[in-house]
Design a protein around this motif. Sequence first.
Motif, PDB file in Angstrom:
ATOM      1  N   LEU A  45       0.842  -1.200   0.000  1.00 41.07           N
ATOM      2  CA  LEU A  45       0.000   0.000   0.000  1.00 41.07           C
ATOM      3  C   LEU A  45       0.876   1.248   0.000  1.00 41.07           C
ATOM      4  O   LEU A  45       1.900   1.289   0.676  1.00 41.07           O
ATOM      5  CB  LEU A  45      -0.905   0.031   1.244  1.00 41.07           C
ATOM      6  CG  LEU A  45      -1.831  -1.161   1.455  1.00 41.07           C
ATOM      7  CD1 LEU A  45      -1.245  -2.101   2.513  1.00 41.07           C
ATOM      8  CD2 LEU A  45      -3.216  -0.704   1.912  1.00 41.07           C
ATOM      9  N   GLN A  57      -3.441   3.423  11.968  1.00 43.97           N
ATOM     10  CA  GLN A  57      -4.225   3.303  10.725  1.00 43.97           C
ATOM     11  C   GLN A  57      -4.044   1.916  10.106  1.00 43.97           C
ATOM     12  O   GLN A  57      -5.015   1.279   9.706  1.00 43.97           O
ATOM     13  CB  GLN A  57      -3.764   4.368   9.725  1.00 43.97           C
ATOM     14  CG  GLN A  57      -4.454   5.717   9.882  1.00 43.97           C
ATOM     15  CD  GLN A  57      -4.444   6.478   8.569  1.00 43.97           C
ATOM     16  OE1 GLN A  57      -3.394   6.656   7.937  1.00 43.97           O
ATOM     17  NE2 GLN A  57      -5.608   6.915   8.124  1.00 43.97           N
ATOM     18  N   GLU A  60      -5.839  -0.760  12.004  1.00 42.44           N
ATOM     19  CA  GLU A  60      -7.281  -0.718  11.723  1.00 42.44           C
ATOM     20  C   GLU A  60      -7.591  -1.324  10.351  1.00 42.44           C
ATOM     21  O   GLU A  60      -8.519  -2.111  10.199  1.00 42.44           O
ATOM     22  CB  GLU A  60      -7.795   0.717  11.780  1.00 42.44           C
ATOM     23  CG  GLU A  60      -8.032   1.256  13.184  1.00 42.44           C
ATOM     24  CD  GLU A  60      -8.330   2.766  13.145  1.00 42.44           C
ATOM     25  OE1 GLU A  60      -9.044   3.207  12.213  1.00 42.44           O
ATOM     26  OE2 GLU A  60      -7.798   3.487  14.014  1.00 42.44           O
ATOM     27  N   MET A  61      -6.770  -0.985   9.348  1.00 44.95           N
ATOM     28  CA  MET A  61      -6.998  -1.542   8.002  1.00 44.95           C
ATOM     29  C   MET A  61      -6.910  -3.063   8.039  1.00 44.95           C
ATOM     30  O   MET A  61      -7.710  -3.763   7.426  1.00 44.95           O
ATOM     31  CB  MET A  61      -5.955  -0.988   7.022  1.00 44.95           C
ATOM     32  CG  MET A  61      -6.100   0.463   6.700  1.00 44.95           C
ATOM     33  SD  MET A  61      -4.799   1.002   5.546  1.00 44.95           S
ATOM     34  CE  MET A  61      -4.827   2.777   5.853  1.00 44.95           C
ATOM     35  N   GLU A  64      -9.986  -4.433  10.124  1.00 45.57           N
ATOM     36  CA  GLU A  64     -11.309  -4.147   9.549  1.00 45.57           C
ATOM     37  C   GLU A  64     -11.504  -4.727   8.152  1.00 45.57           C
ATOM     38  O   GLU A  64     -12.627  -4.966   7.717  1.00 45.57           O
ATOM     39  CB  GLU A  64     -11.541  -2.632   9.515  1.00 45.57           C
ATOM     40  CG  GLU A  64     -11.831  -2.055  10.897  1.00 45.57           C
ATOM     41  CD  GLU A  64     -12.112  -0.548  10.834  1.00 45.57           C
ATOM     42  OE1 GLU A  64     -12.779  -0.096   9.869  1.00 45.57           O
ATOM     43  OE2 GLU A  64     -11.629   0.157  11.745  1.00 45.57           O
ATOM     44  N   LEU A  65     -10.389  -4.921   7.412  1.00 41.12           N
ATOM     45  CA  LEU A  65     -10.607  -5.341   6.013  1.00 41.12           C
ATOM     46  C   LEU A  65      -9.629  -6.409   5.518  1.00 41.12           C
ATOM     47  O   LEU A  65     -10.024  -7.411   4.939  1.00 41.12           O
ATOM     48  CB  LEU A  65     -10.512  -4.133   5.080  1.00 41.12           C
ATOM     49  CG  LEU A  65     -10.852  -4.440   3.624  1.00 41.12           C
ATOM     50  CD1 LEU A  65     -12.365  -4.543   3.446  1.00 41.12           C
ATOM     51  CD2 LEU A  65     -10.286  -3.400   2.687  1.00 41.12           C
ATOM     52  N   LEU A  66      -8.338  -6.179   5.734  1.00 46.98           N
ATOM     53  CA  LEU A  66      -7.339  -6.998   5.033  1.00 46.98           C
ATOM     54  C   LEU A  66      -7.242  -8.430   5.582  1.00 46.98           C
ATOM     55  O   LEU A  66      -6.793  -9.336   4.882  1.00 46.98           O
ATOM     56  CB  LEU A  66      -5.968  -6.315   5.101  1.00 46.98           C
ATOM     57  CG  LEU A  66      -5.900  -4.917   4.496  1.00 46.98           C
ATOM     58  CD1 LEU A  66      -4.480  -4.357   4.589  1.00 46.98           C
ATOM     59  CD2 LEU A  66      -6.403  -4.896   3.065  1.00 46.98           C
TER      60      LEU A  66
END
Lengths: 86, 86
Positions: A45, A57, A60-61, A64-66
């Motif tokens: 990223l 951050q 959290e990524m 929450e998503l990865l």
Amino acid sequence: MYSVKVYVTYKASILDPQGEAVKTALHRLDFTNVESVTQGKYFELMIKKTGKNIDEQVEEMCTELLTNTNMESYTYEIEELTTVEG
Amino acid sequence: MYSVKVYVTYKASILDPQGEAVKTALHRLDFTNVESVTQGKYFELMIKKTGKNIDEQVEEMCTELLTNTNMESYTYEIEELTTVEG
């Protein structure tokens, strides 16, 4: 700007059929000295610098998503890219 | 014994729909400072030491099985694990 690399693999307790399949295929290609294979996901990223804490951050990524935190674990590396003015 | 990590990503010229989808999802979660996302495969291999050259072996594994060299590029890291005699 930050360059972030995230590595996602199954937790040790979780069966990794894809890794097993790759190991079997490698053995068929005569790489019989391969003892184990784990296959996972890899993210690169590019993240613009803001006032927020980059570690928080990225955490959290990841949660929450990865990654699916029930089955997967993750590690990451953050590198700040210094832009050369001029 | 060697611990080998292989990172496989699409070549720059190849569209990465998965990476784009992840970026869109991150933006929806308010991580709007994410500029780009690349998603690839990540392998961890444990390989027993033999007479063969480990770099050559890993190169062959990558080109013969772990990557589609038409569309993907790869990098790898090799670490020799020293076993402590008890």
